[in-house]
Design a protein around this motif. Structure first.
Motif, PDB file in Angstrom:
ATOM      1  N   ASN A 188     -22.935 -28.929 -61.222  1.00 11.50           N
ATOM      2  CA  ASN A 188     -21.768 -29.228 -61.612  1.00 11.50           C
ATOM      3  C   ASN A 188     -20.662 -29.482 -60.599  1.00 11.50           C
ATOM      4  O   ASN A 188     -20.417 -28.331 -60.002  1.00 11.50           O
ATOM      5  CB  ASN A 188     -21.299 -28.247 -62.971  1.00 11.50           C
ATOM      6  CG  ASN A 188     -19.833 -28.708 -63.355  1.00 11.50           C
ATOM      7  OD1 ASN A 188     -18.929 -28.528 -62.738  1.00 11.50           O
ATOM      8  ND2 ASN A 188     -19.861 -29.204 -64.674  1.00 11.50           N
ATOM      9  N   GLU A 190     -17.510 -29.874 -60.431  1.00  9.19           N
ATOM     10  CA  GLU A 190     -16.329 -28.968 -60.716  1.00  9.19           C
ATOM     11  C   GLU A 190     -16.272 -27.540 -60.382  1.00  9.19           C
ATOM     12  O   GLU A 190     -15.727 -27.041 -59.669  1.00  9.19           O
ATOM     13  CB  GLU A 190     -15.917 -29.308 -62.113  1.00  9.19           C
ATOM     14  CG  GLU A 190     -15.120 -30.805 -62.509  1.00  9.19           C
ATOM     15  CD  GLU A 190     -14.489 -30.762 -63.816  1.00  9.19           C
ATOM     16  OE1 GLU A 190     -14.001 -29.614 -64.417  1.00  9.19           O
ATOM     17  OE2 GLU A 190     -14.322 -31.690 -64.303  1.00  9.19           O
ATOM     18  N   ALA A 191     -17.690 -27.319 -60.814  1.00  8.99           N
ATOM     19  CA  ALA A 191     -17.905 -25.593 -60.619  1.00  8.99           C
ATOM     20  C   ALA A 191     -18.096 -25.499 -58.925  1.00  8.99           C
ATOM     21  O   ALA A 191     -17.755 -24.531 -58.290  1.00  8.99           O
ATOM     22  CB  ALA A 191     -19.049 -25.257 -61.255  1.00  8.99           C
ATOM     23  N   SER A 194     -14.842 -25.331 -56.848  1.00  5.46           N
ATOM     24  CA  SER A 194     -14.148 -24.048 -56.974  1.00  5.46           C
ATOM     25  C   SER A 194     -14.923 -23.027 -55.887  1.00  5.46           C
ATOM     26  O   SER A 194     -14.176 -22.123 -55.649  1.00  5.46           O
ATOM     27  CB  SER A 194     -14.061 -23.815 -58.371  1.00  5.46           C
ATOM     28  OG  SER A 194     -15.470 -23.306 -58.748  1.00  5.46           O
ATOM     29  N   LEU A 195     -15.992 -23.214 -55.500  1.00  7.21           N
ATOM     30  CA  LEU A 195     -16.634 -22.283 -54.790  1.00  7.21           C
ATOM     31  C   LEU A 195     -16.456 -22.264 -53.292  1.00  7.21           C
ATOM     32  O   LEU A 195     -16.170 -23.379 -52.732  1.00  7.21           O
ATOM     33  CB  LEU A 195     -18.260 -22.328 -55.085  1.00  7.21           C
ATOM     34  CG  LEU A 195     -18.750 -21.803 -56.447  1.00  7.21           C
ATOM     35  CD1 LEU A 195     -20.201 -22.132 -56.435  1.00  7.21           C
ATOM     36  CD2 LEU A 195     -18.417 -20.561 -56.698  1.00  7.21           C
TER      37      LEU A 195
END
Length: 300
Positions: A188, A190-191, A194-195
């Motif tokens: 994903n 978007e995920a 964020s990492l």
């Protein structure tokens, strides 16, 4: 004093005729007379006596003739030495390249060049692609082998040589490596954004590509650390500092390759030179060797 004037002087002296000299030079007789008059004015000496219809060299003309012939012979030698393709290529070649390309793409070409042209002194500046680009733009170096910019510059000629896909990778112990055991399972995006990640600096062509793709989806990478050394990025990914996008040549057993169709990137690596600069024969020879790589890279 013009070269054309000396050549005309020699022809008139050899033919003892203004009209015959004009015919051999493919110019008009008045043009021949004008050139001789200009040469005499420049030297402040009379070179021919015109006795009736006869043309004879003066004493000054006799002294000038062998010197003029030597000058013309020297000019022919200069032209021959600059244009003869069979002559040994010598001199210097000043080029720039990125550390990554220098380590992983150029060794075979550099070895071949050294074997083919041992009399050329090669000076290579290993630097960032962006700095090498500016060196060519400013005229500080002849050619550069770099990651090509996606922005065109009318002064820069870019020739793609290698296709360089960037692989989305994490360390084997990374949370995404364990969550994506299925090779076809996509991450994903978007995920992922964020990492924490480790990427090249923002001023690099590669980072600009990453930021553009993520930015088009309203995303921004969570950069834990930036460095322009891909070998360092490779190590940081291996020890779990975050995800990254690495050239396929650097992916190893310590990495887990992830699939993300929304983050497919491919760099173009190639050679650039300034369009207004006449390349030396040593640079042209390097270009020829580099261009031999094109069918192997783009055809695979």
């Amino acid at each position: 004093m013009e070269i054309s004037e000396l050549l005309t002087f020699i022809k008139v002296a050899e033919t003892a005729s203004f009209s015959d000299a004009a015919e051999q030079l493919f110019v008009t007789q008045p043009a021949v007379s004008k050139r001789i008059a200009a040469l005499e004015a420049s030297l402040e000496l009379k070179l021919f006596d015109r006795i009736g219809r006869q043309i004879q060299l003066t004493e000054a003309g006799h002294q000038l003739l062998p010197k003029a012939k030597k000058i013309m012979a020297d000019i022919r030698d200069i032209k021959r030495s600059l244009t003869t393709q069979d002559e040994v290529i010598t001199g210097e070649l000043k080029m720039a390249t990125s550390h990554h390309i220098g380590l992983h793409r150029l060794p075979k070409t550099l070895k071949q060049y050294q074997n083919d042209y041992p009399n050329v002194l090669i000076e290579i500046d290993f630097t960032q692609s962006e700095d090498a680009y500016q060196q060519v733009l400013k005229g500080d170096t002849e050619i550069a082998v770099i990651t090509l910019s996606n922005d065109e510059n009318p002064m820069i000629e870019s020739i793609p040589i290698w296709s360089d896909p960037l692989m989305l990778v994490v360390g084997q112990d990374h949370e995404l490596a364990n969550a994506n055991t299925n090779q076809n399972q996509e991450v994903n995006i978007e995920a992922l954004a964020s990492l924490p990640c480790v990427l090249p600096d923002q001023n690099t062509f590669t980072r600009q590509m990453v930021d553009k793709v993520l930015g088009s989806q309203g995303l921004k990478p969570n950069v834990r650390m930036s460095t322009n050394n891909f070998d360092t990025l490779t190590m940081l990914v291996s020890i779990g500092w975050g995800w990254s996008l690495l050239p396929s040549t650097l992916v190893n057993k310590h990495h887990k390759v992830l699939a993300a169709n929304d983050l497919i990137l491919e760099r173009r690596l190639g050679v650039i030179y300034h369009k207004q600069r006449t390349l030396s024969r040593s640079a042209a020879a390097m270009m020829t060797l580099l261009e031999k790589e094109i069918p192997h890279s783009l055809g695979s």
